[in-house]
Design an enzyme around this catalytic site. Structure first.
Site, short mmCIF file in Angstrom:
data_model
loop_
_atom_site.label_atom_id
_atom_site.label_comp_id
_atom_site.label_asym_id
_atom_site.label_seq_id
_atom_site.Cartn_x
_atom_site.Cartn_y
_atom_site.Cartn_z
N GLY A 1 -45.05 24.48 56.61
CA GLY A 1 -45.69 24.79 57.88
C GLY A 1 -45.01 25.89 58.67
N THR B 1 -41.20 26.22 58.31
CA THR B 1 -40.89 26.62 56.93
C THR B 1 -41.17 28.11 56.72
OG1 THR B 1 -41.46 24.42 56.15
CG2 THR B 1 -41.38 26.16 54.50
N THR C 1 -49.83 22.81 56.26
CA THR C 1 -49.53 21.98 57.43
C THR C 1 -50.83 21.45 58.00
OG1 THR C 1 -48.76 21.99 59.73
CG2 THR C 1 -49.42 24.11 58.80
N ILE C 2 -50.88 20.16 58.30
CA ILE C 2 -52.11 19.63 58.87
C ILE C 2 -52.26 20.02 60.33
CG2 ILE C 2 -52.02 17.67 57.29
CD1 ILE C 2 -51.32 15.91 59.66
N ASP C 3 -51.17 20.46 60.98
CA ASP C 3 -51.25 20.86 62.38
C ASP C 3 -52.00 22.16 62.58
OD1 ASP C 3 -50.01 18.76 63.67
OD2 ASP C 3 -48.00 19.54 63.34
N GLY D 1 -49.90 15.78 66.40
CA GLY D 1 -49.94 17.19 66.80
C GLY D 1 -48.66 17.56 67.52
N ARG D 2 -47.65 17.99 66.75
CA ARG D 2 -46.37 18.35 67.36
C ARG D 2 -46.46 19.75 67.96
NH1 ARG D 2 -41.03 16.95 67.36
NH2 ARG D 2 -41.47 15.07 66.17
N TYR E 1 -49.97 8.81 62.76
CA TYR E 1 -49.63 9.40 61.47
C TYR E 1 -50.48 8.90 60.32
CZ TYR E 1 -45.72 12.07 63.19
OH TYR E 1 -44.96 13.02 63.83
N MET E 2 -51.48 8.07 60.60
CA MET E 2 -52.34 7.63 59.51
C MET E 2 -53.17 8.78 58.94
SD MET E 2 -55.47 5.58 61.37
CE MET E 2 -56.90 5.99 60.39
#
Length: 488
Positions: A48, A51, A77-79, A123-124, A235-236
């Site tokens: 992400g 990284t 990254t899922i974000d 969502g960080r 986090y699911m």
């Protein structure tokens, strides 16, 4: 000479390139695609936002040491918080899974009186999942994301909005990300910043905090009983199987990474602009109206050429901008010259309508240093011969060259063929949304970034087959790595 190393980093050694006579014929077959071998060492980094920062740091160190190594960063990254791409791998399945708690909250809140449901999603420091899930579900009344500050009390605050929705609908669904409102939570709890083992700030539970605030508001200020439930599936949405469309996107990322690495591209995170400033310029006072598309626009957003130059400089300072086409009106020689002088070492200032691929104008501009790149349009000048001469003069002056054409687009692939055969390195084909534009991309796909040479049919097939074999092995390797990370 314009320093645009980021546009193309070729680390091809002469001994690994087999030179062939280039043949371009209208009736020739598609031909064998011969790929010049890139650096022997290639590093693929999957991850992400943070990284990719590390990947770029590695790239810069490789540049300092002058090593023949390519670094390819693959966004996973899922974000979806990598600004230079529209969508990252893993984002779509996360948004799809986020629908489940939202739908559950909606069903539950409709069957109670004065119902309030608060759903917290992952969502960080990024609200893309929450925002997209809200738009997709149509059940969320209020969505709180970190990039859009909010306040609770007072006119226009969240609590006032909650009151209004309960009065109107009898219930409300609030969605928020785990990083929303962290300043408010920390202040109310007198919390000191603590970090995890990776150095990231530990996030406080904003869902519990908001639940308490809403309960206190209605019990003390409104003296109204509400039915509030807090749903925390945070986090699911991470640990779910990939969707079919995401698998296809995964394959595209893997192929694109290998394509670019084989060619020798590295550090390729750049953007360009085609401003066409003549469209919103006024010759009488030499101003530019940034609000020109509004039907009843006034002069409130008119700015001078110097002010527009400052805007471009701010873009260059904050974004990886490397190319600006027609930044000023075609008659604004003064500001073309100023911009090229001030940021020409960082950005290519491209002359389109400013030059019209006219040999006299190209030569005059080279002497006057008014821009440093040519947008080659054959149907501007009218002949292939003059176009080739314009390219040669531009290259001798150290200019960049971008191939394109003006209106009258068809499926004919002559423009991408010419871009390859003249080695212009850049092509402007338009958005890939219509058949005549897609035809250009299909001829020599721009995302592939390979050194493609259209050659005679008797090209050394063994070499082409060998390179194809290497390419497929690398593609499969990167693809396996990406698929292994789907559930992480």
């Amino acid at each position: 000479m314009v320093k645009l190393q980021r546009l193309q980093q070729n680390f091809v050694n002469p001994e690994v390139v087999v030179t062939q006579k280039i043949v371009v014929q209208n009736n020739s077959q598609r031909g064998v695609h011969f790929r010049c071998a890139g650096p022997q060492e290639k590093v693929y980094i999957i991850g992400g936002h943070e990284t990719q920062k590390v990947a770029y740091a590695i790239y810069e160190e490789i540049q300092k040491r002058r090593l023949l190594v390519v670094v390819a960063g693959i966004p996973k990254t899922i974000d979806n918080d990598i600004a230079v791409i529209e969508k990252s791998f893993g984002f779509d399945p996360a948004v799809e899974e986020a629908q489940r708690p939202i739908n559950a909250a909606h069903v539950a809140v409709e069957i109670v009186e004065n119902g309030v449901r608060i759903v917290k999603l992952m969502g960080r420091h990024s609200g893309f999942i929450a925002m997209s899930a809200t738009l997709a579900s149509r059940h969320v009344d209020c969505c709180l994301i970190p990039k859009s500050p909010f306040y609770l009390e007072g006119e226009g605050g969240v609590l006032e909005f909650v009151e209004q929705r309960i009065k109107e609908n009898g219930h409300i669904v609030i969605e928020l990300t785990e990083s929303s409102g962290q300043d408010y939570v920390a202040h109310s709890m007198s919390h000191m910043d603590t970090k995890d083992a990776s150095g990231n700030c530990l996030l406080l539970d904003v869902g519990l905090w908001l639940s308490k605030k809403v309960k206190d508001h209605f019990s003390k200020s409104q003296k109204t009983a509400i039915n509030l439930k807090y749903i925390d599936p945070t986090y699911m949405i991470r640990v779910i199987p990939s969707t079919a469309s995401n698998n296809i996107y995964c394959t595209l990322l893997a192929h694109s990474a290998v394509h670019g690495a084989i060619t020798g591209y590295s550090g390729q995170v750049v953007t360009g602009m085609d401003v066409s400033a003549s469209e919103f310029s006024y010759h009488k006072d030499k101003s530019y109206d940034l609000n020109f598309k509004e039907a009843n626009h006034d002069s409130s957003q008119k700015i001078s050429g110097d002010s527009l130059k400052t805007v471009y400089k701010s873009f260059v300072a904050y974004y990886p901008l490397v190319s600006i086409v027609d930044p000023f009106a075609k008659a604004d020689w003064e500001h073309f010259n100023k911009l090229t002088k001030e940021i020409g070492e960082q950005v290519q200032s491209v002359g389109d309508h400013f030059l019209l691929t006219n040999l006299k104008w190209v030569e005059k501009t080279i002497q006057g240093k008014a821009c440093n790149a040519l947008l080659l349009k054959i149907n501007h000048i009218g002949s292939v011969t003059e176009s080739i001469e314009a390219v040669q003069r531009s290259k001798r002056a150290g200019w960049g060259v971008m191939t394109g054409h003006w209106s009258g687009r068809t499926e004919d692939p002559f423009i991408p063929d010419m871009a390859v055969d003249l080695s212009t390195g850049q092509i402007q084909t338009g958005a890939p949304c219509r058949f005549e534009l897609l035809a250009k991309d299909d001829q020599h796909p721009p995302q592939v970034l390979w050194a493609v040479i259209r050659s005679s049919a008797d090209l050394n097939n063994k070499i082409a087959e060998a390179v194809d074999s290497v390419y497929h092995q690398l593609s499969n390797l990167v693809l396996e790595l990406l698929h292994c990370m789907i559930l992480t």
